[in-house]
Design a protein around this motif. Sequence first.
Motif, short mmCIF file in Angstrom:
data_model
loop_
_atom_site.label_atom_id
_atom_site.label_comp_id
_atom_site.label_asym_id
_atom_site.label_seq_id
_atom_site.Cartn_x
_atom_site.Cartn_y
_atom_site.Cartn_z
N PRO A 165 59.62 -101.21 47.77
CA PRO A 165 60.19 -101.53 49.09
C PRO A 165 60.48 -100.31 49.94
CG PRO A 165 61.81 -101.87 47.33
CD PRO A 165 60.48 -101.66 46.66
N GLY A 166 60.80 -99.17 49.33
CA GLY A 166 61.07 -97.98 50.11
C GLY A 166 59.83 -97.49 50.85
N ILE A 167 58.73 -97.33 50.11
CA ILE A 167 57.48 -96.90 50.72
C ILE A 167 56.94 -97.99 51.65
CG2 ILE A 167 55.13 -96.13 50.27
CD1 ILE A 167 56.12 -95.07 47.56
N ASP A 168 57.08 -99.24 51.23
CA ASP A 168 56.58 -100.35 52.05
C ASP A 168 57.28 -100.41 53.41
OD1 ASP A 168 55.02 -100.92 49.91
OD2 ASP A 168 56.04 -102.77 49.34
N ARG A 169 58.51 -99.93 53.46
CA ARG A 169 59.21 -99.91 54.75
C ARG A 169 58.43 -99.08 55.77
NH1 ARG A 169 65.30 -97.63 56.26
NH2 ARG A 169 64.97 -97.87 58.50
N LEU A 170 57.83 -97.99 55.32
CA LEU A 170 57.03 -97.16 56.24
C LEU A 170 55.80 -97.92 56.71
CD1 LEU A 170 57.24 -93.73 54.39
CD2 LEU A 170 58.45 -94.40 56.48
N ALA A 171 55.21 -98.72 55.82
CA ALA A 171 54.06 -99.53 56.23
C ALA A 171 54.47 -100.59 57.25
CB ALA A 171 53.42 -100.18 55.02
N LYS A 172 55.65 -101.18 57.06
CA LYS A 172 56.12 -102.21 57.98
C LYS A 172 56.52 -101.63 59.34
CE LYS A 172 57.93 -105.15 54.27
NZ LYS A 172 59.16 -105.66 53.60
N GLU A 173 57.03 -100.41 59.33
CA GLU A 173 57.55 -99.81 60.56
C GLU A 173 56.60 -98.78 61.16
OE1 GLU A 173 61.41 -98.31 59.52
OE2 GLU A 173 62.18 -100.31 58.98
N GLY A 174 55.43 -98.63 60.56
CA GLY A 174 54.48 -97.65 61.05
C GLY A 174 53.06 -98.04 60.69
N ILE A 175 52.24 -97.03 60.36
CA ILE A 175 50.81 -97.24 60.10
C ILE A 175 50.50 -96.95 58.64
CG2 ILE A 175 48.46 -96.59 60.77
CD1 ILE A 175 49.61 -95.38 63.32
N ARG A 176 49.73 -97.83 58.04
CA ARG A 176 49.18 -97.58 56.71
C ARG A 176 47.71 -97.18 56.88
NH1 ARG A 176 48.12 -102.70 53.79
NH2 ARG A 176 45.98 -102.33 54.48
N PHE A 177 47.39 -95.96 56.48
CA PHE A 177 46.00 -95.51 56.51
C PHE A 177 45.34 -95.86 55.19
CE2 PHE A 177 47.75 -93.17 59.99
CZ PHE A 177 46.69 -92.95 60.86
N ASN A 178 44.16 -96.46 55.27
CA ASN A 178 43.48 -96.96 54.08
C ASN A 178 42.46 -95.99 53.49
OD1 ASN A 178 44.84 -99.44 54.25
ND2 ASN A 178 43.31 -100.27 55.67
N SER B 51 47.55 -95.03 45.21
CA SER B 51 47.72 -96.16 46.13
C SER B 51 47.90 -97.47 45.38
CB SER B 51 46.51 -96.27 47.07
OG SER B 51 46.36 -95.11 47.85
N GLN B 52 47.27 -97.57 44.20
CA GLN B 52 47.35 -98.81 43.41
C GLN B 52 48.77 -99.13 42.99
OE1 GLN B 52 45.28 -96.01 43.02
NE2 GLN B 52 44.26 -96.39 41.07
N ALA B 53 49.63 -98.10 42.97
CA ALA B 53 51.02 -98.29 42.53
C ALA B 53 51.95 -98.62 43.69
CB ALA B 53 51.52 -97.04 41.81
N ILE B 54 51.42 -98.69 44.91
CA ILE B 54 52.23 -98.98 46.09
C ILE B 54 51.93 -100.41 46.53
CG2 ILE B 54 52.67 -98.34 48.50
CD1 ILE B 54 51.81 -95.47 47.74
N SER B 55 52.95 -101.25 46.56
CA SER B 55 52.69 -102.68 46.78
C SER B 55 52.06 -102.96 48.13
CB SER B 55 53.97 -103.49 46.59
OG SER B 55 55.07 -102.92 47.25
N SER B 56 52.38 -102.18 49.16
CA SER B 56 51.81 -102.44 50.49
C SER B 56 50.31 -102.17 50.55
CB SER B 56 52.53 -101.62 51.55
OG SER B 56 52.53 -100.25 51.25
N TYR B 57 49.77 -101.48 49.55
CA TYR B 57 48.32 -101.26 49.51
C TYR B 57 47.57 -102.41 48.84
CZ TYR B 57 48.00 -96.66 51.62
OH TYR B 57 48.01 -95.63 52.53
N GLY B 58 48.29 -103.34 48.24
CA GLY B 58 47.70 -104.61 47.84
C GLY B 58 46.78 -104.59 46.64
N ASP B 59 47.00 -103.70 45.67
CA ASP B 59 46.18 -103.74 44.46
C ASP B 59 46.33 -105.11 43.79
OD1 ASP B 59 44.69 -101.82 42.38
OD2 ASP B 59 45.99 -103.19 41.25
#
Length: 533
Positions: free
Chosen positions: A52-65, A36-44
């Motif tokens: 941006p590719g993975i972050d698109r899923l966070a923007k258009e859906g749900i990010r489980f923490n 998760s630390q390597a995914i910008s939408s998880y905010g490490d």
Amino acid sequence: MRRLLLTCAGLLATSLSAAPKGPPNILFLFSDDLASQAISSYGDERKLLETPGIDRLAKEGIRFNRCLVTNSICGPMRAVIQTGKYSHLNGFHNNSNSRFDGNQQTFPKLLQKGGYTTAVIGKWHLMTDPQGFDYWNVLPGQGIYYNPPMVENGQEVKHTGYVTDIITEQGLKWLEGRDKTKPFMLMLQHKAPHREWEPALRHLDHDKGRVYPEPPTLFDNFEGRSKAVSDHDMGLDRTITERDMKLIAPPSLNEEQRKAWNAYYDPINKKYNQAPPTGKDLIKWRYQRYMHDYLGCVKGVDESIATVLDYLDKSGLAENTVVICSSDQGFYLGEHGWFDKRWIFEESLTTPFLVRWPGVAKAGSTNSSIVSLLDLAQTFLDIAGQPQPADMQGRSLVPLFKGETPADWRKSFYYHYYEFPVPHRVRPHYGVITDRYKLIRYYAPDVDDWELLDRQKDPLETKSFYQDPAYADTVKELKTELTRLQTEVKEILPPPRLTHGNKAFDGEVNPPVPENAKGMGKGKGKGKKKQAE
């Protein structure tokens, strides 16, 4: 003519939107060792990489923490996903001597019966050929990064290129040629960013020599902790190889690829060899090398996900396709001085989990409930409108996708890791996890220790509070909950010796030999040699 074309396109779009959708398609985007630390939408806080590719899923859906794993290691978690059962029930405990029994009940078989066309493409790593799939095209064993062979429905095919790109291409090829009269379930499973962290050639200079911030626990000395924690073999100070650090090139490179590889790494290696760092400076150097290579691999995965999402848009599949992105477990990016996984500690216990379901999952939302990859089998079946077998041990996440957390949702979770002593000398342990605490027992072969972690007081998990009198009631309550969970999941204690692998423990004269030892290494879908990482 242009106006006519636009009118026709509008009519087509109207007719498509008005047509019955039918059961949703399911696209499972899976990576190996993706932190998760390597995914910008998880905010490490280190801001290691933009994804941006993975972050698109966070923007258009749900990010489980807080998506947790049951056994933080590749093969066992893949077996958990297939069956919806803990390792002690599905029979796949470790990567050393386990073989997946494909004859048992799995969710792809149930989806097939429910009218879905199913496929798995990429890394499989379950030591037997896939079952329950109309199409399978998998890497033998762990696979290799450059010019990998793949096994397509039982026949080996050699590919030229980079493994992440090839898996993506094969996935899009299958989507384009699938049986379009049925809904689909595709598991698109990447090797990257697994060790030895070899990026695509186009990404060798992806960070332009950036110096990455170090995690605060890079030099953790494990003071006051169990021997099980300090006596490991997965540290940047003791375990990293020349191949890991790119002092040796991958043997599978062709001549053209090797030229590009050497053009980048040779100057770096020359500088290193002229004045090799020592002590803490060596650990710092290895950390920087590791981050460059690991994150370069993640960059390739992110590009793949962006490409696949674009294909869903252009093909008209996006609206009725549930996209789930995850990894077999988390991974250490220098925390506690480690790489790899295995531990019940947060970086390896928690895996990224993002879900996009247009019209169902609220765009840009987050969820901090305790969920698990154990839940996926039942979730997939629920999405497809199929019955969920009573012997599966997870729980459908569909209510959470809809923004509805059931009142009786889990407040605690059970974990059990087995493999020892190879490859990383992580002692077998089990424990109970809550939002705040972890109560852990290390039990074999030369330890019998307990630890209590308090993530509220010590979020970096560097201290055990087990012996602190102020936590006596907490320990008592958690031991009771641990026993309850073990009963609930039908735990087998003590676990059979072979669940830890068949490598001798320290001082063990006659380690057991698995009954299937003679058959190891023969199936086409499992690889040509043992791959234990």
